[in-house]
Design a protein around this motif. Structure first.
Motif, mmCIF file in Angstrom:
data_model
loop_
_atom_site.group_PDB
_atom_site.id
_atom_site.type_symbol
_atom_site.label_atom_id
_atom_site.label_comp_id
_atom_site.label_asym_id
_atom_site.label_seq_id
_atom_site.Cartn_x
_atom_site.Cartn_y
_atom_site.Cartn_z
ATOM 1 N N SER A 59 -7.898 -4.337 -4.955
ATOM 2 C CA SER A 59 -7.648 -5.251 -6.063
ATOM 3 C C SER A 59 -6.738 -4.556 -7.067
ATOM 4 C CB SER A 59 -8.967 -5.631 -6.747
ATOM 5 O OG SER A 59 -8.741 -6.100 -8.056
ATOM 6 N N PRO A 60 -5.642 -5.192 -7.476
ATOM 7 C CA PRO A 60 -4.769 -4.540 -8.452
ATOM 8 C C PRO A 60 -5.468 -4.253 -9.772
ATOM 9 C CG PRO A 60 -4.122 -6.828 -8.094
ATOM 10 C CD PRO A 60 -5.121 -6.500 -7.046
ATOM 11 N N GLU A 61 -6.379 -5.117 -10.180
ATOM 12 C CA GLU A 61 -7.120 -4.894 -11.425
ATOM 13 C C GLU A 61 -8.150 -3.794 -11.268
ATOM 14 O OE1 GLU A 61 -9.667 -4.981 -14.815
ATOM 15 O OE2 GLU A 61 -7.524 -5.258 -14.499
ATOM 16 N N ILE A 62 -8.952 -3.880 -10.206
ATOM 17 C CA ILE A 62 -10.035 -2.913 -10.038
ATOM 18 C C ILE A 62 -9.485 -1.531 -9.687
ATOM 19 C CG2 ILE A 62 -12.078 -2.324 -8.680
ATOM 20 C CD1 ILE A 62 -12.684 -5.311 -8.510
ATOM 21 N N GLY A 115 1.831 2.690 -7.912
ATOM 22 C CA GLY A 115 1.925 1.490 -8.735
ATOM 23 C C GLY A 115 0.723 1.324 -9.637
ATOM 24 N N PHE A 116 -0.477 1.540 -9.095
ATOM 25 C CA PHE A 116 -1.680 1.441 -9.923
ATOM 26 C C PHE A 116 -1.698 2.518 -11.006
ATOM 27 C CE2 PHE A 116 -3.567 -0.065 -5.690
ATOM 28 C CZ PHE A 116 -3.214 -1.385 -5.940
ATOM 29 N N ALA A 117 -1.171 3.699 -10.686
ATOM 30 C CA ALA A 117 -1.107 4.786 -11.669
ATOM 31 C C ALA A 117 -0.220 4.397 -12.847
ATOM 32 C CB ALA A 117 -0.588 6.060 -11.014
ATOM 33 N N LEU A 118 0.925 3.797 -12.563
ATOM 34 C CA LEU A 118 1.812 3.362 -13.642
ATOM 35 C C LEU A 118 1.166 2.246 -14.453
ATOM 36 C CD1 LEU A 118 5.262 3.312 -11.805
ATOM 37 C CD2 LEU A 118 4.355 5.100 -13.299
ATOM 38 N N ARG A 171 4.207 -6.389 -5.417
ATOM 39 C CA ARG A 171 5.552 -6.837 -5.052
ATOM 40 C C ARG A 171 5.704 -6.979 -3.546
ATOM 41 N NH1 ARG A 171 11.156 -3.530 -6.572
ATOM 42 N NH2 ARG A 171 12.599 -4.894 -5.413
ATOM 43 N N VAL A 172 5.262 -5.980 -2.789
ATOM 44 C CA VAL A 172 5.478 -6.026 -1.347
ATOM 45 C C VAL A 172 4.585 -7.066 -0.685
ATOM 46 C CG1 VAL A 172 3.828 -4.230 -0.615
ATOM 47 C CG2 VAL A 172 5.959 -4.567 0.651
ATOM 48 N N MET A 173 3.377 -7.290 -1.229
ATOM 49 C CA MET A 173 2.513 -8.308 -0.637
ATOM 50 C C MET A 173 3.025 -9.719 -0.924
ATOM 51 S SD MET A 173 -1.429 -7.163 -0.638
ATOM 52 C CE MET A 173 -1.962 -5.481 -0.342
ATOM 53 N N SER A 174 3.546 -9.931 -2.104
ATOM 54 C CA SER A 174 3.976 -11.281 -2.469
ATOM 55 C C SER A 174 5.391 -11.601 -2.018
ATOM 56 C CB SER A 174 3.869 -11.474 -3.985
ATOM 57 O OG SER A 174 4.722 -10.575 -4.674
ATOM 58 N N LYS A 175 6.245 -10.567 -1.905
ATOM 59 C CA LYS A 175 7.649 -10.805 -1.592
ATOM 60 C C LYS A 175 8.128 -10.150 -0.314
ATOM 61 C CE LYS A 175 8.903 -11.227 -6.493
ATOM 62 N NZ LYS A 175 9.785 -10.713 -7.582
ATOM 63 N N GLY A 176 7.303 -9.284 0.285
ATOM 64 C CA GLY A 176 7.727 -8.582 1.479
ATOM 65 C C GLY A 176 8.630 -7.407 1.169
ATOM 66 N N TYR A 177 8.987 -6.669 2.213
ATOM 67 C CA TYR A 177 9.893 -5.537 2.027
ATOM 68 C C TYR A 177 11.254 -6.030 1.543
ATOM 69 C CZ TYR A 177 6.673 -2.323 4.289
ATOM 70 O OH TYR A 177 5.588 -1.541 4.582
ATOM 71 N N MET A 199 -1.090 -11.531 -4.869
ATOM 72 C CA MET A 199 0.039 -12.444 -4.690
ATOM 73 C C MET A 199 0.641 -12.944 -6.000
ATOM 74 S SD MET A 199 0.464 -12.542 -1.414
ATOM 75 C CE MET A 199 1.386 -13.993 -0.943
ATOM 76 N N ASN A 200 -0.167 -13.070 -7.048
ATOM 77 C CA ASN A 200 0.314 -13.610 -8.325
ATOM 78 C C ASN A 200 0.179 -12.617 -9.468
ATOM 79 O OD1 ASN A 200 0.778 -15.967 -6.976
ATOM 80 N ND2 ASN A 200 -0.552 -17.254 -8.224
ATOM 81 N N MET A 201 0.063 -11.340 -9.162
ATOM 82 C CA MET A 201 -0.205 -10.383 -10.227
ATOM 83 C C MET A 201 0.776 -9.209 -10.170
ATOM 84 S SD MET A 201 -3.745 -8.363 -11.203
ATOM 85 C CE MET A 201 -4.735 -9.864 -11.246
ATOM 86 N N PRO A 202 1.967 -9.341 -10.742
ATOM 87 C CA PRO A 202 2.902 -8.203 -10.781
ATOM 88 C C PRO A 202 2.396 -7.124 -11.729
ATOM 89 C CG PRO A 202 3.776 -10.053 -12.021
ATOM 90 C CD PRO A 202 2.530 -10.549 -11.355
ATOM 91 N N ILE A 203 1.961 -5.985 -11.170
ATOM 92 C CA ILE A 203 1.263 -4.985 -11.976
ATOM 93 C C ILE A 203 2.184 -4.180 -12.882
ATOM 94 C CG2 ILE A 203 -0.719 -4.704 -10.461
ATOM 95 C CD1 ILE A 203 0.667 -2.293 -9.213
ATOM 96 N N LEU A 204 3.493 -4.227 -12.636
ATOM 97 C CA LEU A 204 4.385 -3.364 -13.399
ATOM 98 C C LEU A 204 5.195 -4.123 -14.445
ATOM 99 C CD1 LEU A 204 5.441 -0.947 -10.532
ATOM 100 C CD2 LEU A 204 3.603 -0.729 -12.209
ATOM 101 N N THR A 205 4.653 -5.259 -14.866
ATOM 102 C CA THR A 205 5.314 -6.068 -15.889
ATOM 103 C C THR A 205 5.515 -5.286 -17.183
ATOM 104 O OG1 THR A 205 4.347 -8.066 -14.957
ATOM 105 C CG2 THR A 205 5.144 -8.204 -17.233
#
Length: 347
Positions: A124-127, A160-163, A185-191, A272-278
């Motif tokens: 989980s990006p949040e957890i 990514g989670f570290a940032l 990014r890679v899960m929602s948009k692919g490589y 899919m809907n959570m860009p963590i590096l906004t």
């Protein structure tokens, strides 16, 4: 053919391939003393546990320099790669940094390895961002740690989670990543952001329907194995490189999802809907160090974040290195640079 390859690799990466591997088990892993590296003779390793904000008990290894147990030292929280455990890369990094005088905590993220959380094999990006902050909580309570001198190292997807954790948690004074992946990014948009809106819609439709199947069965379904038992020979080069680390004695560990297991089929939903590096710009004025291999398929993640981030920031490209070289090759990973970076900024 190109689009088929892109979406296929996206499914492999995220665990969305819907054919279940019967050999994979969703359960809490057993405690293991197997490490993929040798403990430095000047380092002590202690098993520790600590809870995150969600009440999940995290399992970690605390690495301590033998000659610095009684002083107030700088400390590092270290995790990754995505799908790995603390007995692999993160432990190797902690071992190396402790030998250089840091207190270093390598830990298994929630739902993974020896850490708790149900169901198993979930991310989980949040957890997972919270897991880093929980590690900061723990380090700041140690008598031999100066809580004003704590940094983070994130490897691969945990870069990514570290940032993300550094952006939101102002207790982190400096952050470094190696072989960075932005998993949202890679899960929602692919490589290389190559997934089309139509492909994304089909993926979301499949994931949505899978929820009903899981609800009917009373448990979440597992995807196919993250890596196969053997290679056929026609796989993309970076898959062969992952195999060379996770599926050989070089980096194999029974607790590692990338060595033996599979993510849940619905694992990608929260990504899919959570860009963590906004909010990566909000890391500034704290320093950021990004390290990537010249020939790494993931190199563009580090380069793109470097363009987005505010100063102070530094990007290092390691000549001839591929993504997994920065997992364990101590003659390739620039540990002296990491030492200098944190020694300079954790003061």
């Amino acid at each position: 053919m190109k689009k088929t390859f892109i979406i296929t690799m996206m499914l492999v990466l995220t665990g969305q391939a819907f054919a279940k591997d019967k050999k994979s088990k969703s359960k809490k892993m057993e405690t293991s003393e197997h490490y993929t590296f040798q403990l430095n003779e000047n380092v002590i390793r202690e098993k520790v546990t600590f809870k995150n904000r969600y009440g999940i008990m995290l399992s970690g290894d605390l690495y301590l320099p033998k000659n610095g147990r009684n002083g107030q030292l700088s400390a590092l929280a270290i995790c990754g790669p995505f799908g790995a455990v603390k007995e692999q890369s993160s432990g190797l990094y902690a071992n190396q940094m402790a030998a250089r005088g840091f207190v270093a905590l390598a830990f298994d993220p929630s739902y993974t390895g020896e850490s708790s959380g149900e169901p198993r094999n979930l991310a989980s990006p949040e957890i997972n961002t919270e897991d880093f902050s929980a590690a900061i909580d723990y380090l700041g309570l140690q008598k031999n740690v100066d809580r004003n001198k704590i940094g983070i190292i994130g490897i691969c997807g945990f870069g990514g989670f570290a940032l993300n954790a550094t952006a939101i948690d102002k207790r982190v004074k400096a952050v470094a990543t190696t072989s960075l992946y932005d998993m949202t990014r890679v899960m929602s948009k692919g490589y290389n952001d190559a997934v089309t809106p139509e492909q994304r819609t089909k993926t979301l439709e499949a994931l949505s329907m899978q929820r009903w199947t899981d609800a009917e069965n009373g448990k979440p379904a597992e995807g196919s194995r993250n890596l196969p038992e053997t290679l056929k020979g026609d796989e993309p080069q970076f898959v062969k490189e992952y195999f060379d680390y996770y599926r050989t004695p070089r980096g194999f560990h029974a607790n590692s999802l990338n060595s033996t297991g599979a993510w849940l089929v619905t694992n990608p939903i929260s990504f899919m809907n959570m860009p963590i590096l906004t909010y990566v710009k909000e890391i500034s004025p704290r320093p950021m160090l990004l390290i990537a291999g010249e020939n790494a398929h993931s190199r563009y993640f580090s380069e793109d974040i470097f363009k987005l981030a505010n100063e102070p920031k530094e990007l290092i490209i390691i000549p001839n290195a591929v993504h997994v070289d920065l997992y364990d090759k101590v003659d390739v990973i620039p540990f002296d640079k990491l030492d200098t970076f944190f020694r300079t900024h954790l003061k």
